[in-house]
Structures are given as structure tokens and as C-alpha cells.
Enzyme design. Structure first.
Site, mmCIF file in Angstrom:
data_model
loop_
_atom_site.group_PDB
_atom_site.id
_atom_site.type_symbol
_atom_site.label_atom_id
_atom_site.label_comp_id
_atom_site.label_asym_id
_atom_site.label_seq_id
_atom_site.Cartn_x
_atom_site.Cartn_y
_atom_site.Cartn_z
ATOM 1 N N ASP A 376 0.887 -1.129 -0.018
ATOM 2 C CA ASP A 376 -0.067 0.056 0.073
ATOM 3 C C ASP A 376 0.747 1.360 -0.003
ATOM 4 O O ASP A 376 1.916 1.290 0.769
ATOM 5 C CB ASP A 376 -0.914 0.001 0.965
ATOM 6 C CG ASP A 376 -1.879 1.136 1.162
ATOM 7 O OD1 ASP A 376 -1.758 2.033 0.480
ATOM 8 O OD2 ASP A 376 -2.790 0.858 2.090
ATOM 9 N N ASP A 487 1.916 8.341 -9.715
ATOM 10 C CA ASP A 487 0.845 8.748 -10.492
ATOM 11 C C ASP A 487 -0.468 8.128 -9.783
ATOM 12 O O ASP A 487 -0.864 7.039 -9.417
ATOM 13 C CB ASP A 487 1.004 7.606 -11.869
ATOM 14 C CG ASP A 487 -0.284 7.841 -12.672
ATOM 15 O OD1 ASP A 487 -0.200 9.044 -12.978
ATOM 16 O OD2 ASP A 487 -0.858 6.985 -13.098
ATOM 17 N N CYS A 538 -4.883 11.843 -13.984
ATOM 18 C CA CYS A 538 -5.594 11.646 -14.991
ATOM 19 C C CYS A 538 -6.856 12.412 -14.900
ATOM 20 O O CYS A 538 -8.274 11.891 -15.076
ATOM 21 C CB CYS A 538 -5.733 10.500 -15.829
ATOM 22 S SG CYS A 538 -6.503 8.991 -14.580
#
Length: 622
Positions: A376, A487, A538
Site C-alpha cells: 500500500d 501517478d 488523469c
């Protein structure tokens, strides 16, 4: 009769609640059989984005999100091939499969598309001269033939494959004889718009008397507001479509036709089979070549901003680099290739199956410097006081002088039968009992069957891994990486095509931002002084983009924004936003906007919505 009438009235009330409803007239029913969706937003979220972008700009963004980019972007594995060799192979493949020039029948449904270029024509402000030059160069690359190489310095390993759309489709409908059709789930429709086929699990409803080989129209089921205040499609799987105005779902699929194809099985088969192609799409609103199983190991289909994010990290040979949320491994493998497979790229994800996906992709591309762990990202920093953690030892474990990488672990395949009472060999499940093989009768529950059906939705993909083992990690020592890529998991409001967005609320957007800040805190601890952190998302949400940059610079005085190369995105947003509840967001300050990259889905580059920020880590002691 009463039940049918109530259902029809409920459907009609839903339709009236839609913004700007367009009721098709009998004399112009062709307006119904087109692709002209309206993206629904939560009202508070829409108001927020209008403040951030301006009403006209956000309207263009919202419209662009409902359509895929009109080109495919391919990253070449330069360790296995070259751009020129890949282009020659792709041209030959496309000629063999009939995916040549596809600029015919551009639909009048969308006036923002240029039939000659296949690109959106918008009036996005271009206040940076260099950015304008980059845009023009990229547009020229995309327009040059069906397959072309990117000419931007540093991105010559990127290849563009031109698509086209939206196209007008003749569904063969008449007033008295409507087309045979299927309604597919929204996620299935979004996949079809990107080039996929219609797979059995994605079919929600179908016309009566459909037989194998019939020409069949395909439309999308998009969530509608329910009486309970929630959202749902209101369609029971297996429903019969009539195609007339008396059809309970007639209005809901108006303007949501995504193409047509040939039925690969009968109506009965579509709702009895567990897998397989239900409709082979022959005519599509958007024509984008499929690259499934094409040049495996040589190319990887990836959005242009994602490629730029890995490139902005500027990885060097011999460095130790961390990809914190690595699945499915696109950026991980891009980093490894830029490093010439020399050094170590540590890729982590909290999902066991997703780690296996990264391993598979690394093996396909012949990359040996990638080490994968199940971890994690919120627990990426080891809590141990000593510098040698379990992870460190695993990274350096050697066997006869050869470093053992997680990607080298053998893939242990499991076959699970979907019927009860079938014989199965139990061997090495999840890495346990590897020395035991028991031939016994195995019971598979209905829940397991349903789980496998969900996994097969929209067809096989890289996430359909079987077997294998993911090495667990307890975290990494502080300052142990030269570069870190985060990301971050986000609201994904920049992904295209998107047919529904109303599930996101102001509160859920804030929750995403909190989650990302916690991950960024871990990244700061793991990057060494003098190192680099690249943060990307994104999404078009400033609260997950510019707000994170503001948090980073205000919280960690030793961080500074760095110029990115290549820089082909637009500038970030300046200023901030005050919400009705008193919550205040602060975005970028003058001079900072040119140091980030914001990719606008409505811009001339026709990319997904994306954001990239690059930080240099200074001396933490100061």
C-alpha cells in the site's frame, strides 16, 4: 397494463429531467440514430468547474470527454525494436486488415471535428509561444499518413496511428421497421468506442428474434436519476427491446448509438453464455485500430501524457527508482526502457493481481530491472528503525551471483472450472503448499462463478492473470530512492471516452485530494536529497492537481518546481476558489503555471485530461 403504463411514465419523467432533451420527430428520426451524448455532472461539481475553466471552456471539455481521441498513441520498446521498423510492420498489418484511410462519412453531429485532420478544432488560449509551436508540430505528426513517428525531440520512440470519427452509420431503420439492436452497459460502450468488441457480459438488453449473423445496432445504457435520489440504468439484464416509441427505454438511448455489427450468437445465446463476443463491430462511430496481441513486446498502447510523465522523471542508468502506484505497468516499463534496463525500478501496488499484471508486462518486454512488490503506497515508508528492512534484503537477495527479481518468479497457472464437481489439480495457490499436488473433486460456488464473469466483462485484458506470486513488502527506508513517480489514484475525470460523471461530488473530490496528499507525504520521505519527485493524475480537477502543488510547496520548503522535458502540455491554473461552505482552495501563483503541464481534452492535441508536476528535492536538513 397498469404496470407497463407506470413503467413508461417513469421512463418519460426521467427523460424530462435531462438537460436540453431532444425528442426525435417522426420526419427526422435519423437524429435519434447518431452519437451525440450529453455528459451529466453533479450540479455543485459543474458549478465548481465552470468557475475554474469558464463556462464556454468547460462546455468544450465536457463535450470532448464523451469522445475518444482520434488517434492511437504507441510507445515503442526501443530495447527490442525501432520506431521505423514498427511503423513498417503496422502499415503492413493495417493494410492487411483494411484499416487504411478512414476519413469518409464524417458525421455532421459534431461540428468541432475537421474531416481532413480528424482533430478537434477549438479556440483554446495559447499564451505560450513555445507551446503553440509544439502543438503545431504534433498536429502535423498526427496528420501525416495513417502511421507516423513523433518528431518532438526526445519522443521519437512514440508512434501515432490515425483514426477517424465520428462517422454516420446507416442502421437501416424505417418508421415502421426499426433496426434490431442491443443495449450494452456504459463501461462496455466506452470500451467499444476505444476499439473493443461487444462481449457477452456487457449486453444488457436485446431485440426479439435476433439470430446469429443478423445485422444489429448497438447503443449505450447510461445511468439515469432514480426516484430514490441515486443513479441507475433501470434495465433488467435480458430485457426485450421493441425499437418503437412505446419501448420503455426508447428515450434513454436517443443519440447514444455507437455503431453496428453482426450478431455472433442468437439472443438466447447472449444471455446464456458466460463469455465470448456477442457482436462483432463492423461499423463504428469512431474507427480506431485494435492492437490486441499486435507486436507483443515491441509496442505498448499508451496515452501521450502518460508517456510524457515517465519521460519527465528523466531516469538515468544505474539509479534506483520507485513507481508508487505502478499498475498496470505502462509507466514502469517506460521508465525501465529509458534507463536501458540498467538500474532498479521498484514497482508497487496494493493489489496482488495488479502486481502480477506488472510482472507479465515486464516479461513481455524483456525487462530485467523491474522489481515488483505488493504494498500500500500509504505505508511505503518502513517503520523499522534499522536500515535493512525485509524489502531491502529481498531486493539484494542473490543466487550464485545472480540477482533474483520478482519478475523472474515462475508464473504458476491455475485453472478454475465454472461448473460444480469438475476435477482440478490444486498446486501452489497464492504461493502456498507449493510441494503438494492433490487431485480431488473441487466445488466452485456461485459467487466464484459470478466473480469470474465480472472479470471477463468487456473481454480479456492484462488484468486477467492466473496464478503467480506477488512478493509482499513492509516498506522502504527513507531517502532510499533517486527518483519517485507518484501517478496517484484520482477521480479519473480526464479519461476518455466518458459517458457519465455525476457520481463524483464536491466531497468525494476533496476525499481524493486528502488521499493524494498522504501518498505525497510518503514520496517526500522516500526521495533522497537532490532527487526528483514527479506527481501526475488523469483528472481535470484542480483540487487534485494545482492544489496538491500548492500543498507541496507550502509544506515542504525544500521542494521546488522544475522545468519538464519535453514540455508539450499547457500551463496550470492560477488563483483559487472559495466554496459556499467557506472551504478555500489555492492554486498556482504567477510564475509557477509554466512549470507544470496540464493536458486539456478539448485542446488541439486531442489527449486525455492529465496533469504533471515535477519537484526537485533540496536539502531536508535546512
Amino acid at each position: 397494463m397498469k404496470k407497463a403504463r407506470d413503467l413508461l411514465q417513469t421512463s418519460y419523467r426521467r427523460f424530462l429531467s435531462l438537460p436540453n432533451p431532444k425528442i426525435p420527430k417522426m420526419e427526422d428520426i435519423s437524429e435519434r440514430y447518431c452519437y451525440n451524448p450529453i455528459l451529466r455532472w453533479n450540479p455543485q461539481v459543474e458549478e465548481y468547474f465552470v468557475k475554474a475553466y469558464g463556462a464556454d471552456h468547460f462546455s468544450r471539455v465536457s463535450d470532448a470527454l464523451t469522445r475518444p481521441s482520434c488517434y492511437s498513441c504507441i510507445r515503442v520498446n526501443t530495447l527490442q525494436s525501432t520506431s521505423d521498423a514498427v511503423i513498417q510492420k503496422l502499415v503492413a498489418i493495417m493494410n492487411d486488415t483494411g484499416h487504411g484511410d478512414t476519413n469518409d462519412n464524417i458525421s455532421k453531429c459534431d461540428a468541432n471535428f475537421d474531416a481532413d485532420t480528424g482533430l478537434k478544432q477549438t479556440n483554446v488560449p495559447q499564451n505560450l509561444s513555445d507551446w503553440s509551436k509544439v502543438e503545431e508540430a504534433l498536429k502535423e505528426d498526427i496528420q501525416t499518413g495513417s502511421v507516423s513517428k513523433c518528431q518532438i525531440p526526445g519522443l521519437d520512440y512514440v508512434v501515432f496511428v490515425k483514426g477517424s470519427g465520428p462517422h454516420m452509420i446507416d442502421y437501416g431503420h424505417t418508421h415502421d421497421r426499426p433496426s434490431k439492436e442491443v443495449i450494452v452497459s456504459r463501461k462496455c460502450a466506452e470500451a467499444v468506442l476505444r476499439g473493443a468488441q461487444v462481449y457477452v457480459p456487457g449486453v444488457m438488453a436485446c431485440s426479439a428474434h435476433v439470430e446469429k449473423g443478423d445485422r444489429i445496432a448497438v447503443s449505450a445504457a447510461v445511468e439515469q436519476p432514480g426516484l430514490d435520489g441515486g443513479w441507475g440504468i433501470g434495465i433488467t439484464r435480458g430485457s426485450v427491446l421493441q425499437g418503437l416509441e412505446t419501448d420503455a427505454y426508447y428515450m434513454e438511448r436517443n443519440g447514444l448509438y455507437i455503431g453496428q455489427g453482426r450478431a455472433m450468437m442468437s439472443r438466447a445465446g447472449m444471455f446464456r453464455a458466460l463469455e465470448g463476443i456477442a457482436v462483432d463491430m463492423s461499423d463504428r462511430v469512431f474507427k480506431l485500430p485494435s492492437f490486441h496481441d499486435v507486436l507483443e513486446g515491441e509496442i505498448f498502447l499508451q496515452n501521450l501524457p502518460s508517456i510524457v510523465a515517465a519521460h519527465a522523471l528523466d531516469p538515468q542508468k544505474g539509479e534506483r527508482i520507485l513507481d508508487m502506484c505502478a499498475a498496470p505497468g505502462g509507466k514502469t516499463t517506460a521508465i525501465a526502457i529509458l534507463m536501458k534496463d540498467e538500474g532498479e525500478v521498484v514497482a508497487v501496488d496494493r493489489s496482488h493481481n495488479k502486481v502480477l499484471v506488472i510482472q507479465k508486462l515486464a516479461a513481455e518486454m524483456g525487462l530485467n530491472c523491474i522489481t515488483t512488490y505488493k504494498l500500500d503506497a500509504l505505508k511505503a515508508v518502513s517503520r523499522r528503525n534499522d536500515s535493512y528492512t525485509t524489502t531491502d534484503l529481498c531486493c539484494n537477495e542473490k543466487n550464485n551471483g545472480v540477482t533474483i527479481q520478482s519478475s523472474d518468479l515462475p508464473s504458476l497457472h491455475l485453472e478454475r472450472e465454472l461448473t460444480e464437481g469438475m476435477n482440478a489439480d490444486k498446486s501452489c495457490e497464492n504461493g502456498r503448499n507449493c510441494n503438494k499436488t492433490v487431485n480431488e473433486r473441487t466445488y466452485v460456488s456461485k459467487a466464484e462463478i459470478r466473480k469470474n464473469i465480472r472479470r471477463m466483462r468487456n473481454g480479456p485484458g492484462r488484468n486477467q492473470c492466473s496464478g503467480g506470486r506477488a512478493q509482499n513488502s513492509k516498506g522502504f527506508s527513507p531517502h532510499s530512492f533517486d527518483r519517485v513517480l507518484l501517478d496517484a489514484p484520482c477521480s479519473a475525470l480526464g479519461l476518455r471516452p466518458r459517458l457519465f460523471a455525476a457520481e463524483e461530488t464536491i466531497q468525494s473530490l476533496r476525499n481524493h485530494a486528502k488521499y493524494q496528499r498522504r501518498m505525497f507525504d510518503q514520496a517526500v520521505q522516500l526521495a533522497r536529497p537532490g532527487g526528483v519527485i514527479v506527481y501526475s493524475t488523469c483528472t481535470i480537477n484542480p483540487g487534485e492537481n494545482e492544489v496538491l502543488v500548492r500543498y507541496a510547496l507550502d509544506t515542504y520548503k525544500f521542494l521546488s518546481l522544475a522545468q519538464q522535458h519535453p514540455s508539450i502540455g499547457g500551463p496550470g491554473l492560477l488563483g483559487g476558489c472559495e466554496f459556499p461552505d467557506g472551504y478555500i482552495e489555492e492554486w498556482l501563483r504567477p510564475g509557477e503555471e509554466t512549470l507544470v503541464q496540464r493536458f486539456d481534452p478539448s485542446g488541439p492535441l486531442d489527449t486525455i485530461g492529465f496533469f504533471i508536476a515535477k519537484f526537485i528535492v533540496g536539502s531536508k536538513d535546512s
